[in-house]
Design a protein around this motif. Structure first.
Motif, PDB file in Angstrom:
ATOM      1  N   HIS A 275       0.919  -1.304   0.047  1.00 30.59           N
ATOM      2  CA  HIS A 275       0.182  -0.082  -0.012  1.00 30.59           C
ATOM      3  C   HIS A 275       0.862   1.368  -0.112  1.00 30.59           C
ATOM      4  O   HIS A 275       1.845   1.265   0.784  1.00 30.59           O
ATOM      5  CB  HIS A 275      -0.895   0.082   1.316  1.00 30.59           C
ATOM      6  CG  HIS A 275      -2.362  -0.891   0.767  1.00 30.59           C
ATOM      7  ND1 HIS A 275      -2.989  -0.521  -0.346  1.00 30.59           N
ATOM      8  CD2 HIS A 275      -2.732  -1.733   1.742  1.00 30.59           C
ATOM      9  CE1 HIS A 275      -3.956  -1.566  -0.118  1.00 30.59           C
ATOM     10  NE2 HIS A 275      -3.702  -2.148   0.969  1.00 30.59           N
ATOM     11  N   LEU A 276       0.382   2.272  -0.541  1.00 35.32           N
ATOM     12  CA  LEU A 276       1.123   3.392  -0.771  1.00 35.32           C
ATOM     13  C   LEU A 276       0.755   4.294   0.255  1.00 35.32           C
ATOM     14  O   LEU A 276      -0.470   4.295   0.718  1.00 35.32           O
ATOM     15  CB  LEU A 276       0.716   4.470  -2.016  1.00 35.32           C
ATOM     16  CG  LEU A 276       1.165   3.565  -3.497  1.00 35.32           C
ATOM     17  CD1 LEU A 276       0.477   4.686  -4.551  1.00 35.32           C
ATOM     18  CD2 LEU A 276       2.629   3.477  -3.575  1.00 35.32           C
ATOM     19  N   PRO A 277       1.671   4.790   1.089  1.00 32.67           N
ATOM     20  CA  PRO A 277       1.268   5.511   2.289  1.00 32.67           C
ATOM     21  C   PRO A 277       0.186   6.540   2.217  1.00 32.67           C
ATOM     22  O   PRO A 277       0.532   7.357   0.970  1.00 32.67           O
ATOM     23  CB  PRO A 277       2.634   6.134   2.971  1.00 32.67           C
ATOM     24  CG  PRO A 277       3.521   5.884   1.549  1.00 32.67           C
ATOM     25  CD  PRO A 277       2.942   4.958   0.718  1.00 32.67           C
ATOM     26  N   ASP A 278      -0.571   6.781   2.808  1.00 40.80           N
ATOM     27  CA  ASP A 278      -1.576   7.919   2.836  1.00 40.80           C
ATOM     28  C   ASP A 278      -0.992   9.196   3.569  1.00 40.80           C
ATOM     29  O   ASP A 278      -1.405  10.215   3.290  1.00 40.80           O
ATOM     30  CB  ASP A 278      -2.890   7.531   3.683  1.00 40.80           C
ATOM     31  CG  ASP A 278      -3.712   6.410   3.328  1.00 40.80           C
ATOM     32  OD1 ASP A 278      -3.346   6.391   2.073  1.00 40.80           O
ATOM     33  OD2 ASP A 278      -4.222   5.961   4.181  1.00 40.80           O
ATOM     34  N   ARG A 279       0.094   9.263   4.242  1.00 44.70           N
ATOM     35  CA  ARG A 279       0.610  10.388   4.813  1.00 44.70           C
ATOM     36  C   ARG A 279       2.042  10.491   4.364  1.00 44.70           C
ATOM     37  O   ARG A 279       2.899   9.650   4.132  1.00 44.70           O
ATOM     38  CB  ARG A 279       0.560  10.577   6.386  1.00 44.70           C
ATOM     39  CG  ARG A 279      -1.081  10.552   6.704  1.00 44.70           C
ATOM     40  CD  ARG A 279      -1.122  10.298   8.166  1.00 44.70           C
ATOM     41  NE  ARG A 279      -2.444  10.546   8.499  1.00 44.70           N
ATOM     42  CZ  ARG A 279      -3.256  11.500   8.936  1.00 44.70           C
ATOM     43  NH1 ARG A 279      -2.449  12.560   8.965  1.00 44.70           N
ATOM     44  NH2 ARG A 279      -4.389  11.532   9.079  1.00 44.70           N
ATOM     45  N   LEU A 280       2.518  11.887   4.330  1.00 42.45           N
ATOM     46  CA  LEU A 280       3.919  12.326   3.971  1.00 42.45           C
ATOM     47  C   LEU A 280       4.570  12.227   5.357  1.00 42.45           C
ATOM     48  O   LEU A 280       4.259  12.989   6.260  1.00 42.45           O
ATOM     49  CB  LEU A 280       4.040  13.399   3.330  1.00 42.45           C
ATOM     50  CG  LEU A 280       5.396  13.699   2.393  1.00 42.45           C
ATOM     51  CD1 LEU A 280       5.648  12.878   1.422  1.00 42.45           C
ATOM     52  CD2 LEU A 280       5.243  15.026   1.936  1.00 42.45           C
ATOM     53  N   PHE A 281       5.876  11.796   5.513  1.00 38.90           N
ATOM     54  CA  PHE A 281       6.534  11.744   6.692  1.00 38.90           C
ATOM     55  C   PHE A 281       5.439  11.318   7.892  1.00 38.90           C
ATOM     56  O   PHE A 281       5.922  11.598   9.049  1.00 38.90           O
ATOM     57  CB  PHE A 281       7.133  13.068   7.142  1.00 38.90           C
ATOM     58  CG  PHE A 281       7.786  13.899   5.811  1.00 38.90           C
ATOM     59  CD1 PHE A 281       8.670  13.142   5.444  1.00 38.90           C
ATOM     60  CD2 PHE A 281       7.242  15.119   5.448  1.00 38.90           C
ATOM     61  CE1 PHE A 281       9.373  13.822   4.321  1.00 38.90           C
ATOM     62  CE2 PHE A 281       8.017  15.630   4.383  1.00 38.90           C
ATOM     63  CZ  PHE A 281       9.082  15.020   3.781  1.00 38.90           C
ATOM     64  N   GLY A 282       4.587  10.471   7.791  1.00 36.95           N
ATOM     65  CA  GLY A 282       3.614   9.975   8.844  1.00 36.95           C
ATOM     66  C   GLY A 282       2.685  11.081   9.116  1.00 36.95           C
ATOM     67  O   GLY A 282       2.005  10.775  10.003  1.00 36.95           O
ATOM     68  N   VAL A 283       2.884  12.370   8.858  1.00 31.25           N
ATOM     69  CA  VAL A 283       1.801  13.208   9.365  1.00 31.25           C
ATOM     70  C   VAL A 283       0.916  13.952   8.380  1.00 31.25           C
ATOM     71  O   VAL A 283      -0.309  13.956   8.410  1.00 31.25           O
ATOM     72  CB  VAL A 283       2.635  14.461  10.158  1.00 31.25           C
ATOM     73  CG1 VAL A 283       2.759  14.107  11.619  1.00 31.25           C
ATOM     74  CG2 VAL A 283       4.055  14.784   9.632  1.00 31.25           C
TER      75      VAL A 283
END
Lengths: 483, 261
Positions: A275-283
């Protein structure tokens, strides 16, 4: 096979006006109002043809509408929405053979086959495309130099022709139609199902070598030299760099891991891992990212961004990345194309023989700087020829350039792209109908050749004697050329 | 057709709008056609007289515009749906529609009556508009976009002694357009009502009595083009008429009954 009269009658009483819809291209730079009719089964396709014939209209099939140009638009006429035909009909994890309906997207497909250790042999930069669209445009990926276009991995397809005939085509059966309908822009018939051979993978990861290249020559030499020892190769080209740095950028060359190379293969091949992450840098929610990109998308901001990107690219390194992350760069920032603002964006992609590419692209890049309309993003790839009738491929390279469109630059950009066409044609290059929106009939005739156009038109006459299949693209390029 | 214009393809770098003008052969309709033809617009022109339409299209296309002619009598209500579909297919879409068809047949005096004339005016000025704008409204409502322009008249603002049938047809049109606006604004569709005063056209001959503040149809076309761009709701042209009509609308009936205009 002809339409069921009862259902056909139901369609007649349908209010066509209520289906009137304003559709767009992928870059939001073009709108076209069409009657959108949804197809959920083959009967609907037959009916759409009958309806069109009765009302004096034309039809074009449309998937998710991801083409950069007018390939799936049909202004004032019928657009047959194929996204409802989205079933994966057979999947054999032992042989890797899959049979799908035309509205299945690459996303549906890879999510089905990847956990079983397979991956689609050819994918586009976005997973949102439908297989019908992929075949219609005969898409290529970062592995074009090695495995060709998607058409080379289709073992069979079925389609409905405007005559009402249902055809089955493969490289052996109806071969002329097979090689013309794939890449035929949906102008000969409507794909209904396709059978494809998937590619075996032994890990959910791809090993990527990343290195920077100092100029255009270095960029193209790298693609040429390193393609043979990789499965995938793609270059980022800083379209704003000038002088001695013209054509600088970064190469990403990927390799599928062999059996045993990934100790955690069980883990990495799970869908959750892809899955591609929904958030950049986790935030930062990536769905909002395009709003923050917009202020930088002007001639000055883009120079800054490209320069910063090049600085970070200076560190050459090797890393492992998920298949989805490596392939679907365009899906990494959702709705990124909206950051280009009201006028939207267009892409200009040219395919040039390896002997002439460097000089032609140098001339084009310099010209774009001098005219004050630089491209904002450049991507290079390595290609090889194929046997499809309307092929865009060459033994050489491609350079895709994104341009921002605004009320102020349309005229300048229009002239620039005309000059680009001339340079590319003089250098023996070709174009890809899924991308360029301004290609004229004359340009198409020049690179395809009269013979190919005559052959295509002859097939068109045979499959579609009443010219029921037309799109804005067909009218722009093919309608008035050839016999 | 030998007079066909060169095909005009819509691309991101050469965007075009597609427009339909009904009642385009003369007067304001023709002036609008000439004005809009120069604005990157593909036009379909509808009117009864084929010869006038063809001449107008030739003139527009010779100047690099794009106009197609569709001879049609707006009282042929049943023919509208098929013709509209053909026009939209030929243009490659539809972004705006202007209903400019209108006739003025005065009864010939403030003590004369003529039902035949009244009926014809209502059929052309009002029912024709409804016949065309009904399918157009359905399309634009579905698409969530589009512009509808109706040419009313200052004559529709008040029933006067001179021409009850004409007043009625234009008042009906204004009310119809207002209702469309109230329905369609929420769907993203723009509806503009234009109320011209006296214009230097054929129709001026039908006017009774004094004709103050006459403008050229080209000036009205210019005003309408601006109002379409700014998405105005109701405009008077010349704009002075807004104030004149305000006064007339507020004139008490016991005075208005005694006036002879």
């Amino acid at each position: 096979m002809s339409g069921n009269p009862e259902a056909s009658k139901a369609r007649t009483s349908m209010n066509l006006y209520e289906t009137f819809t304003q559709l767009e291209n992928f870059g939001h730079s073009l709108t076209s109002s069409c009657y959108r009719i949804r197809a959920t089964n083959t009967e609907d396709i037959h009916e759409a043809f009958q309806l069109a014939k009765r009302l004096g209209l034309t039809v074009t099939a449309r998937g998710t509408g991801i083409s950069y140009n007018d390939a799936s638009l049909n202004g004032g006429n019928i657009v047959l929405d194929m996204t409802g035909m989205d079933r994966i009909l057979d999947w054999d994890p032992a042989s890797g053979v899959v049979r799908c309906e035309a509205g299945v997207t690459l996303e549906d497909l890879w999510k089905r086959v990847e956990p079983d250790g397979w991956w689609p042999p050819v994918v586009s930069g976005t997973m949102k495309t439908t297989l019908g669209g992929c075949l219609g445009a005969n898409i290529h990926g970062k592995n074009n130099f090695r495995v060709g276009t998607i058409g080379e991995h289709v073992t069979e397809f079925t389609a409905i022709l405007p005559t009402g005939a249902r055809v089955t085509c493969s490289p052996q059966k109806n071969a002329d139609l097979f090689y013309a309908m794939i890449g035929g822009l949906g102008m000969l018939g409507v794909f209904t199902t396709m059978t494809l051979q998937m590619k075996r993978i032994y890990s959910g990861l791809i090993e990527v070598d990343a290195w920077h290249v100092k100029n255009l020559k270095h960029q193209l030499d790298s693609l040429l030299e390193h393609a043979p020892d990789h499965d995938y190769i793609v270059g980022w080209l800083d379209t704003t760099a000038r002088g001695r740095s013209l054509g600088r950028g970064q190469i990403h060359a990927g390799r599928n891991l062999r059996e045993g190379e990934d100790a955690q293969a069980q883990e990495t091949m799970k869908l959750t891992y892809q899955h591609l992450p929904d958030r950049l840098f986790g935030v930062m929610p990536k769905a909002l990212l395009h709003y923050f990109m917009n202020p930088f998308l002007n001639n000055f901001g883009v120079r800054l961004i490209n320069a910063a990107k090049y600085m970070t690219a200076l560190r050459d390194h090797t890393f492992r990345q998920s298949h989805a992350g490596f392939h679907f760069l365009l899906d990494y920032v959702p709705d990124w194309e909206r950051s280009f603002g009201r006028g939207g964006l267009i892409q200009y992609q040219s395919f040039l023989p390896k002997e002439t590419a460097e000089n032609a692209w140098r001339e084009m890049l310099v010209l774009s700087h001098r005219r004050g309309t630089p491209s904002y993003l450049g991507v290079t790839k390595r290609h090889r020829p194929d046997k499809f009738l309307l092929t865009h491929a060459v033994d050489g390279f491609s350079l895709a350039m994104d341009f921002k469109v605004s009320d102020g630059n349309r005229a300048t950009l229009g002239t620039l792209l005309k000059d680009f066409d001339r340079i590319v044609l003089e250098a023996g290059g070709r174009f890809y109908f899924a991308k360029n929106s301004e290609t004229s009939a004359e340009t198409a005739r020049a690179f395809l050749g009269e013979g190919v156009i005559a052959k295509f038109k002859k097939l068109k006459q045979r499959c579609d004697p009443n010219n029921l299949l037309e799109s804005d693209l067909y009218r722009r390029i093919f309608k008035d050329i050839g016999p | 057709m030998s007079d066909s214009p060169k095909p005009a393809h819509r691309t991101p770098l050469t965007p075009r709008r597609c427009g339909l003008i009904i009642g385009a052969s003369g007067g304001l309709g023709a002036a609008l056609a000439k004005k809009l033809a120069g604005q990157e617009t593909s036009l379909a022109l509808v009117a009864r007289s084929k010869d006038k339409l063809d001449a107008l299209c030739r003139q527009i296309n010779a100047k690099g515009g794009y106009a197609l002619a569709y001879p049609h009598d707006v009282c042929d209500y049943d023919k509208v749906p098929d013709l509209l579909r053909k026009i939209v297919a030929d243009l490659g879409g539809l972004d705006f529609v202007i209903y400019a068809a209108g006739i003025n047949l005065p009864p010939g005096g403030i003590d004369r009556y003529n039902f035949e004339n009244d009926r014809l005016m209502v059929e052309v000025n009002l029912i024709g508009a409804m016949a065309w704008l009904t399918p157009v409204a359905e399309m634009f409502q579905a698409a969530g976009a589009g512009q509808i322009v109706g040419i009313g008249s200052v004559a529709g603002d008040r029933g006067r002694v001179g021409n009850p049938g004409y007043n009625t047809s234009k008042a009906g049109l204004a009310t119809y357009l207002e209702a469309l606006r109230n329905r369609l604004t929420r769907r993203g569709v723009h509806v503009l009502t234009v109320k011209p005063g006296f214009m230097n056209t054929e129709m001026l001959k039908a006017a009774q009595g004094a004709t103050p503040f006459v403008i050229e149809p080209e000036k009205a076309a210019e005003d309408i083009f601006k109002a379409m761009t700014k998405r105005k709701q109701v405009i008077y042209t010349a704009s002075l008429w807004r104030w004149i009509m305000l006064a007339i609308q507020h004139t008490p009936s016991f005075i208005f009954r005694r006036l002879t205009f």
